[in-house]
Design an enzyme around this catalytic site. Structure first.
Site, short mmCIF file in Angstrom:
data_model
loop_
_atom_site.label_atom_id
_atom_site.label_comp_id
_atom_site.label_asym_id
_atom_site.label_seq_id
_atom_site.Cartn_x
_atom_site.Cartn_y
_atom_site.Cartn_z
CG ASN A 10 -1.73 1.35 1.36
OD1 ASN A 10 -1.70 1.83 0.35
ND2 ASN A 10 -2.31 1.24 2.57
CD GLU A 98 -2.79 5.51 6.89
OE1 GLU A 98 -2.59 5.62 5.44
OE2 GLU A 98 -1.77 4.93 7.33
N GLY A 174 2.85 2.05 10.69
CA GLY A 174 3.80 3.11 10.66
C GLY A 174 4.68 3.33 11.98
P1 13P Z 1 3.47 0.13 7.76
O1 13P Z 1 3.67 -1.07 6.92
O2 13P Z 1 4.23 1.53 7.19
O3 13P Z 1 3.24 0.05 9.03
O4 13P Z 1 1.83 0.42 7.31
C1 13P Z 1 0.87 -0.55 7.33
C2 13P Z 1 -0.32 -0.26 6.42
O5 13P Z 1 -1.00 0.74 6.94
C3 13P Z 1 -0.41 -0.87 5.20
O6 13P Z 1 -1.78 -0.68 4.73
#
Ligand code: 13P
Length: 252
Positions: A10, A98, A174
């Site tokens: 993503n 998000e 994240g």
């Molecule tokens: P990260 O791998 O950056 O933690 O993000 C995960 C995510 O939201 C994938 O949709």
């Protein structure tokens, strides 16, 4: 029947068209020989067309990050499922945390988008996951149950076979904090049990991805868990080498 492993990147709001083409160009070669895994990249809307062309003839599939539920009409800023199909997109992410946090996405709108995606023949990746305060207050299962029941309202068992679920604990996105393989497996098992109670035996065939700080160093032990069938990757999917290493470690 063993479930398929699906690993999707993503890209969120990252990469210009030029950068997107470069990433996919590199990735194609790096994963060409990796068997037994479906590799998906989900760029921004502006890069989708270029990425579909760049990925053509390779094992890399392309997904969008959202889709609207209407076929067409006065929905400024939105994109329909047929528009995605027209350019060769196969997957679509729905209900990412998000979008729930910043753009007012709810289980009800996820459900509407899901039906439109299925009607158009897109493969939906439906995201669910609890916030940190949910986990700390022992509400994880209740939150997931509500998201699954409401997000998957009116979906048939036959349709469920074409839906991917992505479990993304919001506190792990994240942040560098990954759920331990045991903790993730326990939650994935709960999700599969819930799907079984809602849809019956087809739950055994549903791909449930883990998402949240997955990287090359932990993808192997996460995907080795019985109920973890791949990943939805943010940060580590933004470079071809790190994404390819994550994919290889997940399936070897
Ligand atoms: P990260 O791998 O950056 O933690 O993000 C995960 C995510 O939201 C994938 O949709």
């Amino acid at each position: 029947m063993a479930r398929k492993i699906i690993i999707a990147g993503n890209w969120k709001m990252n990469k210009t068209i030029a950068e997107a083409k470069e990433l996919v160009g590199e990735l194609k070669g790096l994963v060409a020989a990796v068997d037994a895994v479906e590799v998906v990249v989900c760029p921004t809307f502006t890069s989708l067309n270029a990425v579909v062309e760049a990925a053509a003839g390779s094992k890399v599939k392309v997904g969008a990050q959202n889709v609207h539920w209407a076929e067409s009409g006065a929905f400024t800023g939105e994109i329909s499922a047929d528009m995605l199909k027209e350019i060769g997109v196969e997957y679509v992410i729905l209900g990412h945390s998000e979008r729930r946090q910043y753009f007012g996405e709810t289980d009800a709108t996820v459900n509407q988008r899901l039906k439109a995606a299925l009607t158009a023949g897109l493969k939906p990746i439906v995201c669910v996951g609890e916030m940190l305060e949910d986990r700390e207050s022992g509400m994880t299962e209740q939150v997931l149950l509500t998201q699954l029941e409401n997000g998957l309202t009116d979906i048939t068992a036959e349709q469920m076979a074409n839906i991917v679920i992505a479990y993304e604990p919001v506190w792990a996105i994240g942040t560098g904090k990954t759920a331990t393989p045991e903790m993730a497996e326990e939650t994935h098992r709960y999700i599969r049990c819930t799907l079984k109670s809602l849809f019956g035996e087809v739950a055994e065939d549903v791909v449930i991805q883990y998402g949240g700080s997955m990287k090359a160093a932990n993808s192997g032990e996460l995907v080795a868990q019985k109920n973890i069938d791949g990943g939805l990757i943010g940060g580590a999917a933004l470079e071809a080498e790190s994404f390819a290493a994550l994919i290889k470690n997940a399936v070897n």
